[in-house]
Design a protein around this motif. Sequence first.
Motif, PDB file in Angstrom:
ATOM      1  N   GLU A 109       0.859  -1.091   0.008  1.00  0.00           N
ATOM      2  CA  GLU A 109       0.124   0.200   0.062  1.00  0.00           C
ATOM      3  C   GLU A 109       0.768   1.298   0.197  1.00  0.00           C
ATOM      4  O   GLU A 109       1.510   1.610   0.929  1.00  0.00           O
ATOM      5  N   VAL A 110       0.812   2.109  -0.965  1.00  0.00           N
ATOM      6  CA  VAL A 110       1.670   3.292  -1.309  1.00  0.00           C
ATOM      7  C   VAL A 110       0.693   4.465  -1.541  1.00  0.00           C
ATOM      8  O   VAL A 110       1.506   5.522  -2.062  1.00  0.00           O
ATOM      9  N   LYS A 111      -0.294   4.750  -0.989  1.00  0.00           N
ATOM     10  CA  LYS A 111      -1.012   5.683  -1.059  1.00  0.00           C
ATOM     11  C   LYS A 111      -0.156   7.010  -0.636  1.00  0.00           C
ATOM     12  O   LYS A 111      -0.135   8.129  -1.385  1.00  0.00           O
ATOM     13  N   ALA A 112       0.238   7.035   0.598  1.00  0.00           N
ATOM     14  CA  ALA A 112       0.903   8.207   1.115  1.00  0.00           C
ATOM     15  C   ALA A 112       2.189   8.410   0.461  1.00  0.00           C
ATOM     16  O   ALA A 112       2.603   9.625   0.022  1.00  0.00           O
ATOM     17  N   LEU A 113       2.869   7.430  -0.153  1.00  0.00           N
ATOM     18  CA  LEU A 113       4.088   7.505  -0.791  1.00  0.00           C
ATOM     19  C   LEU A 113       3.806   8.135  -2.215  1.00  0.00           C
ATOM     20  O   LEU A 113       4.713   8.997  -2.973  1.00  0.00           O
ATOM     21  N   ASN A 114       2.627   7.985  -2.892  1.00  0.00           N
ATOM     22  CA  ASN A 114       2.340   8.422  -4.029  1.00  0.00           C
ATOM     23  C   ASN A 114       2.404  10.287  -3.868  1.00  0.00           C
ATOM     24  O   ASN A 114       2.668  10.897  -4.890  1.00  0.00           O
ATOM     25  N   GLU A 115       1.899  10.697  -2.709  1.00  0.00           N
ATOM     26  CA  GLU A 115       1.786  12.114  -2.576  1.00  0.00           C
ATOM     27  C   GLU A 115       3.298  12.648  -2.249  1.00  0.00           C
ATOM     28  O   GLU A 115       3.578  13.791  -2.894  1.00  0.00           O
ATOM     29  N   ARG A 116       4.090  11.868  -1.947  1.00  0.00           N
ATOM     30  CA  ARG A 116       5.723  12.237  -1.630  1.00  0.00           C
ATOM     31  C   ARG A 116       6.267  12.402  -2.930  1.00  0.00           C
ATOM     32  O   ARG A 116       7.467  12.964  -3.258  1.00  0.00           O
ATOM     33  N   THR A 117       6.127  11.258  -3.821  1.00  0.00           N
ATOM     34  CA  THR A 117       6.834  11.210  -4.872  1.00  0.00           C
ATOM     35  C   THR A 117       5.935  11.013  -6.015  1.00  0.00           C
ATOM     36  O   THR A 117       5.432  10.025  -6.470  1.00  0.00           O
ATOM     37  N   PRO A 118       5.234  12.199  -6.661  1.00  0.00           N
ATOM     38  CA  PRO A 118       4.037  12.197  -7.394  1.00  0.00           C
ATOM     39  C   PRO A 118       4.289  11.494  -8.640  1.00  0.00           C
ATOM     40  O   PRO A 118       2.996  10.892  -9.386  1.00  0.00           O
ATOM     41  N   ARG A 143       4.946   8.438  -8.962  1.00  0.00           N
ATOM     42  CA  ARG A 143       4.186   7.036  -8.855  1.00  0.00           C
ATOM     43  C   ARG A 143       2.437   7.183  -8.971  1.00  0.00           C
ATOM     44  O   ARG A 143       1.917   6.148  -9.512  1.00  0.00           O
ATOM     45  N   ARG A 144       1.975   8.360  -8.933  1.00  0.00           N
ATOM     46  CA  ARG A 144       0.603   8.491  -9.008  1.00  0.00           C
ATOM     47  C   ARG A 144       0.255   8.161 -10.496  1.00  0.00           C
ATOM     48  O   ARG A 144      -0.993   7.803 -10.611  1.00  0.00           O
ATOM     49  N   ARG A 145       1.244   8.264 -11.225  1.00  0.00           N
ATOM     50  CA  ARG A 145       0.867   8.499 -12.982  1.00  0.00           C
ATOM     51  C   ARG A 145       1.368   7.085 -13.070  1.00  0.00           C
ATOM     52  O   ARG A 145       0.661   6.365 -13.947  1.00  0.00           O
ATOM     53  N   TRP A 146       2.667   6.576 -12.787  1.00  0.00           N
ATOM     54  CA  TRP A 146       3.299   5.352 -13.433  1.00  0.00           C
ATOM     55  C   TRP A 146       3.009   4.107 -12.616  1.00  0.00           C
ATOM     56  O   TRP A 146       3.023   2.949 -13.213  1.00  0.00           O
ATOM     57  N   GLN A 147       2.611   4.119 -11.507  1.00  0.00           N
ATOM     58  CA  GLN A 147       2.293   2.866 -10.717  1.00  0.00           C
ATOM     59  C   GLN A 147       1.066   2.731 -10.421  1.00  0.00           C
ATOM     60  O   GLN A 147       0.434   1.754 -10.311  1.00  0.00           O
ATOM     61  N   SER A 184      -9.902  -5.843 -10.064  1.00  0.00           N
ATOM     62  CA  SER A 184     -10.952  -5.948  -9.146  1.00  0.00           C
ATOM     63  C   SER A 184     -12.037  -4.817  -9.160  1.00  0.00           C
ATOM     64  O   SER A 184     -12.757  -4.452  -8.433  1.00  0.00           O
ATOM     65  N   GLY A 185     -11.433  -3.836  -9.956  1.00  0.00           N
ATOM     66  CA  GLY A 185     -11.982  -2.443  -9.938  1.00  0.00           C
ATOM     67  C   GLY A 185     -11.584  -1.372  -9.119  1.00  0.00           C
ATOM     68  O   GLY A 185     -10.361  -1.548  -8.655  1.00  0.00           O
ATOM     69  N   HIS A 186     -12.218  -0.034  -9.318  1.00  0.00           N
ATOM     70  CA  HIS A 186     -11.521   1.032  -8.362  1.00  0.00           C
ATOM     71  C   HIS A 186     -12.226   1.357  -7.297  1.00  0.00           C
ATOM     72  O   HIS A 186     -13.504   1.829  -7.361  1.00  0.00           O
ATOM     73  N   HIS A 187     -11.583   1.195  -5.890  1.00  0.00           N
ATOM     74  CA  HIS A 187     -12.255   1.188  -4.880  1.00  0.00           C
ATOM     75  C   HIS A 187     -11.954   2.304  -3.811  1.00  0.00           C
ATOM     76  O   HIS A 187     -12.571   2.505  -2.770  1.00  0.00           O
ATOM     77  N   HIS A 188     -10.660   3.153  -4.223  1.00  0.00           N
ATOM     78  CA  HIS A 188     -10.298   4.111  -3.457  1.00  0.00           C
ATOM     79  C   HIS A 188      -9.836   5.320  -4.110  1.00  0.00           C
ATOM     80  O   HIS A 188      -9.650   5.380  -5.389  1.00  0.00           O
ATOM     81  N   LEU A 189     -10.075   6.462  -3.644  1.00  0.00           N
ATOM     82  CA  LEU A 189      -9.777   7.774  -4.161  1.00  0.00           C
ATOM     83  C   LEU A 189      -8.477   8.337  -3.609  1.00  0.00           C
ATOM     84  O   LEU A 189      -8.111   8.361  -2.425  1.00  0.00           O
ATOM     85  N   ASP A 190      -7.800   9.217  -4.418  1.00  0.00           N
ATOM     86  CA  ASP A 190      -6.554   9.871  -3.900  1.00  0.00           C
ATOM     87  C   ASP A 190      -7.153  11.298  -3.259  1.00  0.00           C
ATOM     88  O   ASP A 190      -8.385  11.449  -3.187  1.00  0.00           O
ATOM     89  N   PRO A 191      -6.327  11.977  -2.436  1.00  0.00           N
ATOM     90  CA  PRO A 191      -6.568  13.355  -1.826  1.00  0.00           C
ATOM     91  C   PRO A 191      -7.582  14.369  -2.651  1.00  0.00           C
ATOM     92  O   PRO A 191      -8.019  15.107  -2.238  1.00  0.00           O
ATOM     93  N   ARG A 192      -7.293  14.144  -3.866  1.00  0.00           N
ATOM     94  CA  ARG A 192      -7.953  15.190  -4.639  1.00  0.00           C
ATOM     95  C   ARG A 192      -9.409  14.499  -5.225  1.00  0.00           C
ATOM     96  O   ARG A 192      -9.851  15.057  -5.897  1.00  0.00           O
ATOM     97  N   GLY A 193      -9.722  13.400  -4.710  1.00  0.00           N
ATOM     98  CA  GLY A 193     -11.102  12.733  -5.132  1.00  0.00           C
ATOM     99  C   GLY A 193     -10.889  11.863  -6.322  1.00  0.00           C
ATOM    100  O   GLY A 193     -12.222  11.570  -6.871  1.00  0.00           O
ATOM    101  N   ASP A 194      -9.707  11.735  -6.924  1.00  0.00           N
ATOM    102  CA  ASP A 194      -9.620  10.967  -8.155  1.00  0.00           C
ATOM    103  C   ASP A 194      -9.481   9.586  -7.851  1.00  0.00           C
ATOM    104  O   ASP A 194      -8.624   9.114  -7.044  1.00  0.00           O
ATOM    105  N   ALA A 195     -10.126   8.595  -8.642  1.00  0.00           N
ATOM    106  CA  ALA A 195      -9.952   7.107  -8.433  1.00  0.00           C
ATOM    107  C   ALA A 195      -8.399   6.892  -8.823  1.00  0.00           C
ATOM    108  O   ALA A 195      -7.715   6.872  -9.829  1.00  0.00           O
ATOM    109  N   TYR A 196      -7.908   5.765  -7.993  1.00  0.00           N
ATOM    110  CA  TYR A 196      -6.796   4.983  -8.365  1.00  0.00           C
ATOM    111  C   TYR A 196      -7.114   4.064  -9.285  1.00  0.00           C
ATOM    112  O   TYR A 196      -8.174   3.523  -9.184  1.00  0.00           O
TER     113      TYR A 196
END
Length: 372
Positions: free
Chosen positions: A160-169, A171-175, A207-219
């Motif tokens: 689980e890397v949601k917080a790491l996504n915010e520190r290293t943006p 990842r939010r695109r490529w991972q 399995s689908g998209h069940h989580h949102l990032d801090p901006r409200g966009d689906a992972y």
Amino acid sequence: MNRVEKLHIGIAGACARGRAFLSGLSARESVACIAAVCDTDAEGLQQVRRQTGAEHAFTCFDDLLSCGGLDAVVVATPMHLHAGQSAAALDAGLHVLSEVTAAVDLEQCRRLVRAAQRSSGLYMLAENCNYTVPNLVVAALVDQGLFGTPYFADGEYLHEVKALNERTPWRRRWQTGVDGITYGTHSLGPILRWLPGRVTEVCCAGSGHHHLDPRGDAYHQDTHVMLGRLSGGGLVKLRVDMISDRPSVTTTYQLQGTDGCYESARAPGERHRLWLRSRSPDEGTWLDLEDLVEEFLPARWSGTVGDRQGHGGSDARVICAFVDAVRGDSPAELGVHEAMDQTLPGLVSQTSMAAGGGWHPVPDSRAWTGTP
């Protein structure tokens, strides 16, 4: 390739992931040194420069390549930069150790392979999971025939890397911004060492998209599962999940052969276990892999290299393997085609997801030789 007696290495991404290789290089300090460091973090860069004793420090990768006096570059930058920077270093005649994954799209893969083909430099993928003690021992057992014919393997990367996504943006695109397997080499690398052949076709489901990032966009990642058929007749299953809320289980494996099976530990306190027809007292009794380490761990990885920090010593072993390969002391085990074997199935899984989950062929980079 001419033998290099003292390897002068530049590390790109030296303030973050590149730090993982510093202790490992001390195991080869008589034949390798850090001559230059590079990172966009200018303040942190000076600290790393003092720590390593590097002569040069750069905030621009192109300046690193043109500084002169380097024999090799470690590319430990964000994932989408690996292929382009590796190709540029190869075109400069340098040896390259690239972090995973090797590339983020098929065109990057083709460009990287072409650069490796025309370069005098050696390319190696820094897949450290191939160099953990359990995976090295399993590989040795496979090589000695104790699994019989291996025909199925399963690998999972649940981190689980949601917080790491915010520190290293990046990842939010490529991972976590793509449907499909985006970070599968930690699972696939060891498996392709154990099973015969390469992955020739894959299918993928999510399995689908069940989580949102801090901006409200689906992972775009919850769980994705990829099946792969191998040229040697085997089957592989990968599960990658970098979003779901749960304790991380970053690298787990199963291997099945005609005469043995292996299951890695999944939680602290558990043991890696295996059953081998020729070693187990009966068909219902597991062996502890730890009891076989002394006998089967390759001699080059015993002793102090295995004790160094970083993913159970695997970061140290992978940089040592790179130095040894460049100097001609051992073969390059994860060259550009092995890098493609580990990277391309995940990229094609993304095509499978976009097309509804059917089977899709995985190109063989060895067929790209001589292509424009």
